[in-house]
Design a protein around this motif. Sequence first.
Motif, PDB file in Angstrom:
ATOM      1  N   ILE A 172      10.602   2.084   2.615  1.00 40.75           N
ATOM      2  CA  ILE A 172       9.991   0.548   2.158  1.00 40.75           C
ATOM      3  C   ILE A 172       9.598   0.428   3.095  1.00 40.75           C
ATOM      4  O   ILE A 172      11.085  -0.256   3.664  1.00 40.75           O
ATOM      5  CB  ILE A 172      10.536   0.829   0.837  1.00 40.75           C
ATOM      6  N   GLY A 173       8.142  -0.154   3.742  1.00 40.39           N
ATOM      7  CA  GLY A 173       8.784  -1.530   4.933  1.00 40.39           C
ATOM      8  C   GLY A 173       7.900  -2.743   4.553  1.00 40.39           C
ATOM      9  O   GLY A 173       7.602  -2.970   2.952  1.00 40.39           O
ATOM     10  N   ALA A 174       7.356  -3.455   4.700  1.00 43.86           N
ATOM     11  CA  ALA A 174       7.241  -4.766   4.932  1.00 43.86           C
ATOM     12  C   ALA A 174       6.257  -4.689   3.861  1.00 43.86           C
ATOM     13  O   ALA A 174       5.389  -5.339   3.407  1.00 43.86           O
ATOM     14  CB  ALA A 174       7.210  -5.725   6.055  1.00 43.86           C
ATOM     15  N   ASP A 175       5.227  -3.668   4.709  1.00 46.58           N
ATOM     16  CA  ASP A 175       3.346  -3.865   3.759  1.00 46.58           C
ATOM     17  C   ASP A 175       3.212  -2.784   3.355  1.00 46.58           C
ATOM     18  O   ASP A 175       2.228  -2.434   2.566  1.00 46.58           O
ATOM     19  CB  ASP A 175       2.734  -4.237   5.188  1.00 46.58           C
ATOM     20  N   VAL A 176       4.236  -1.414   3.606  1.00 41.82           N
ATOM     21  CA  VAL A 176       3.330  -0.020   2.797  1.00 41.82           C
ATOM     22  C   VAL A 176       4.815   0.355   2.193  1.00 41.82           C
ATOM     23  O   VAL A 176       5.920   0.112   2.744  1.00 41.82           O
ATOM     24  CB  VAL A 176       3.012   0.990   3.494  1.00 41.82           C
ATOM     25  N   VAL A 177       4.667   1.337   1.480  1.00 44.09           N
ATOM     26  CA  VAL A 177       5.484   2.831   1.117  1.00 44.09           C
ATOM     27  C   VAL A 177       5.137   3.859   1.174  1.00 44.09           C
ATOM     28  O   VAL A 177       3.900   4.224   1.151  1.00 44.09           O
ATOM     29  CB  VAL A 177       5.589   2.613  -0.345  1.00 44.09           C
ATOM     30  N   LYS A 228      -3.569   9.660   4.462  1.00 50.43           N
ATOM     31  CA  LYS A 228      -3.746   9.200   3.173  1.00 50.43           C
ATOM     32  C   LYS A 228      -3.739   8.228   2.622  1.00 50.43           C
ATOM     33  O   LYS A 228      -2.184   7.833   2.230  1.00 50.43           O
ATOM     34  CB  LYS A 228      -4.736   9.739   2.008  1.00 50.43           C
ATOM     35  N   LYS A 229      -3.932   6.827   2.170  1.00 52.55           N
ATOM     36  CA  LYS A 229      -4.085   5.491   1.307  1.00 52.55           C
ATOM     37  C   LYS A 229      -4.307   5.777  -0.324  1.00 52.55           C
ATOM     38  O   LYS A 229      -5.456   5.911  -0.518  1.00 52.55           O
ATOM     39  CB  LYS A 229      -4.302   4.708   1.803  1.00 52.55           C
ATOM     40  N   LEU A 230      -3.042   6.046  -0.414  1.00 48.51           N
ATOM     41  CA  LEU A 230      -3.026   6.348  -2.416  1.00 48.51           C
ATOM     42  C   LEU A 230      -3.860   4.974  -3.198  1.00 48.51           C
ATOM     43  O   LEU A 230      -3.918   4.998  -3.823  1.00 48.51           O
ATOM     44  CB  LEU A 230      -1.954   7.051  -2.524  1.00 48.51           C
ATOM     45  N   GLY A 231      -3.580   3.925  -2.656  1.00 40.28           N
ATOM     46  CA  GLY A 231      -3.348   2.936  -3.362  1.00 40.28           C
ATOM     47  C   GLY A 231      -2.751   1.896  -3.225  1.00 40.28           C
ATOM     48  O   GLY A 231      -1.560   1.893  -2.787  1.00 40.28           O
ATOM     49  N   GLN A 232      -2.438   1.215  -4.190  1.00 42.28           N
ATOM     50  CA  GLN A 232      -0.878  -0.001  -4.152  1.00 42.28           C
ATOM     51  C   GLN A 232      -0.376   0.168  -6.262  1.00 42.28           C
ATOM     52  O   GLN A 232      -1.465   1.336  -6.813  1.00 42.28           O
ATOM     53  CB  GLN A 232      -1.397  -1.010  -4.970  1.00 42.28           C
ATOM     54  N   ILE A 233       0.531   0.005  -5.472  1.00 43.00           N
ATOM     55  CA  ILE A 233       2.045   0.170  -7.156  1.00 43.00           C
ATOM     56  C   ILE A 233       0.782  -0.716  -8.576  1.00 43.00           C
ATOM     57  O   ILE A 233       1.053  -1.964  -8.519  1.00 43.00           O
ATOM     58  CB  ILE A 233       3.154   0.227  -6.930  1.00 43.00           C
ATOM     59  N   SER A 263     -12.148   8.181 -13.834  1.00 43.62           N
ATOM     60  CA  SER A 263     -11.060   9.515 -14.635  1.00 43.62           C
ATOM     61  C   SER A 263     -10.405   9.574 -15.663  1.00 43.62           C
ATOM     62  O   SER A 263      -9.885   9.640 -16.663  1.00 43.62           O
ATOM     63  CB  SER A 263     -10.656  10.890 -13.409  1.00 43.62           C
ATOM     64  N   GLY A 264      -9.525   7.454 -15.018  1.00 39.75           N
ATOM     65  CA  GLY A 264      -8.500   6.988 -16.093  1.00 39.75           C
ATOM     66  C   GLY A 264      -7.071   7.949 -15.459  1.00 39.75           C
ATOM     67  O   GLY A 264      -6.250   7.785 -16.380  1.00 39.75           O
ATOM     68  N   THR A 265      -6.985   8.999 -14.816  1.00 40.13           N
ATOM     69  CA  THR A 265      -5.741   8.742 -14.896  1.00 40.13           C
ATOM     70  C   THR A 265      -5.246   8.609 -13.457  1.00 40.13           C
ATOM     71  O   THR A 265      -5.915   8.130 -12.542  1.00 40.13           O
ATOM     72  CB  THR A 265      -5.642  10.469 -14.738  1.00 40.13           C
ATOM     73  N   ASP A 266      -3.862   8.410 -13.403  1.00 44.00           N
ATOM     74  CA  ASP A 266      -3.239   7.707 -12.256  1.00 44.00           C
ATOM     75  C   ASP A 266      -2.052   8.429 -11.835  1.00 44.00           C
ATOM     76  O   ASP A 266      -2.138   9.773 -11.769  1.00 44.00           O
ATOM     77  CB  ASP A 266      -2.222   6.440 -13.070  1.00 44.00           C
ATOM     78  N   VAL A 267      -1.981   8.191 -10.690  1.00 38.89           N
ATOM     79  CA  VAL A 267      -1.042   8.924  -9.958  1.00 38.89           C
ATOM     80  C   VAL A 267       0.943   8.954 -10.140  1.00 38.89           C
ATOM     81  O   VAL A 267       0.490   7.703  -9.843  1.00 38.89           O
ATOM     82  CB  VAL A 267      -1.177   9.362  -8.340  1.00 38.89           C
ATOM     83  N   ILE A 268       1.525  10.060 -10.170  1.00 34.29           N
ATOM     84  CA  ILE A 268       2.666   9.659 -10.505  1.00 34.29           C
ATOM     85  C   ILE A 268       3.446  10.043  -9.339  1.00 34.29           C
ATOM     86  O   ILE A 268       3.568  11.230  -8.714  1.00 34.29           O
ATOM     87  CB  ILE A 268       3.293  10.254 -12.020  1.00 34.29           C
ATOM     88  N   ILE A 269       4.160   9.452  -8.427  1.00 31.12           N
ATOM     89  CA  ILE A 269       4.742   9.485  -7.197  1.00 31.12           C
ATOM     90  C   ILE A 269       6.358   9.377  -8.288  1.00 31.12           C
ATOM     91  O   ILE A 269       7.559   8.003  -8.390  1.00 31.12           O
ATOM     92  CB  ILE A 269       5.135   9.007  -6.334  1.00 31.12           C
ATOM     93  N   ASP A 324       0.770  -0.859   0.021  1.00 28.31           N
ATOM     94  CA  ASP A 324      -0.151  -0.463  -0.016  1.00 28.31           C
ATOM     95  C   ASP A 324       0.795   1.160  -0.511  1.00 28.31           C
ATOM     96  O   ASP A 324       1.695   1.329   0.919  1.00 28.31           O
ATOM     97  CB  ASP A 324      -0.580   0.059   1.359  1.00 28.31           C
ATOM     98  N   VAL A 325       0.167   2.057  -0.693  1.00 32.45           N
ATOM     99  CA  VAL A 325       1.421   3.543  -0.567  1.00 32.45           C
ATOM    100  C   VAL A 325       0.568   4.437  -0.410  1.00 32.45           C
ATOM    101  O   VAL A 325      -0.911   4.832   0.140  1.00 32.45           O
ATOM    102  CB  VAL A 325       1.520   4.146  -2.282  1.00 32.45           C
TER     103      VAL A 325
END
Length: 99
Positions: free
Chosen positions: A66-71, A18-23, A52-58, A10-11
């Motif tokens: 970068i952890g065991a379960d989250v970024v 806020k949780k942004l989602g998964q990569i 909307s079809g847009t993604d978030v670029i990080i 999870d990001v």
Amino acid sequence: MKISDFQTKDVINIVDGKKLGQISDLELDLRQGRIESIVVPNQSRFFGLFGSGTDVIIPWKHIVKIGADVVLVKLEDARPYRQTDDTEGVYEFNRQFRN
């Protein structure tokens, strides 16, 4: 770390918690052999089909940990997904699987 392991994390944005989602994708610089940025689907999409079809670029420089379960990322503002058809040396990892 395998890319498939990286994509299951999870990001989380540490600015607002806020949780942004998964990569969903990675942008790679093949000339320099490094990850340029990670791509996270916009949460308004439903199974990647509607919305909307847009993604978030990080950008990679905004990744804090970068952890065991989250970024954990520090992202003040999100920029929409950009197409990389002819971008100088930057390629998407999962480009072949997108329509």
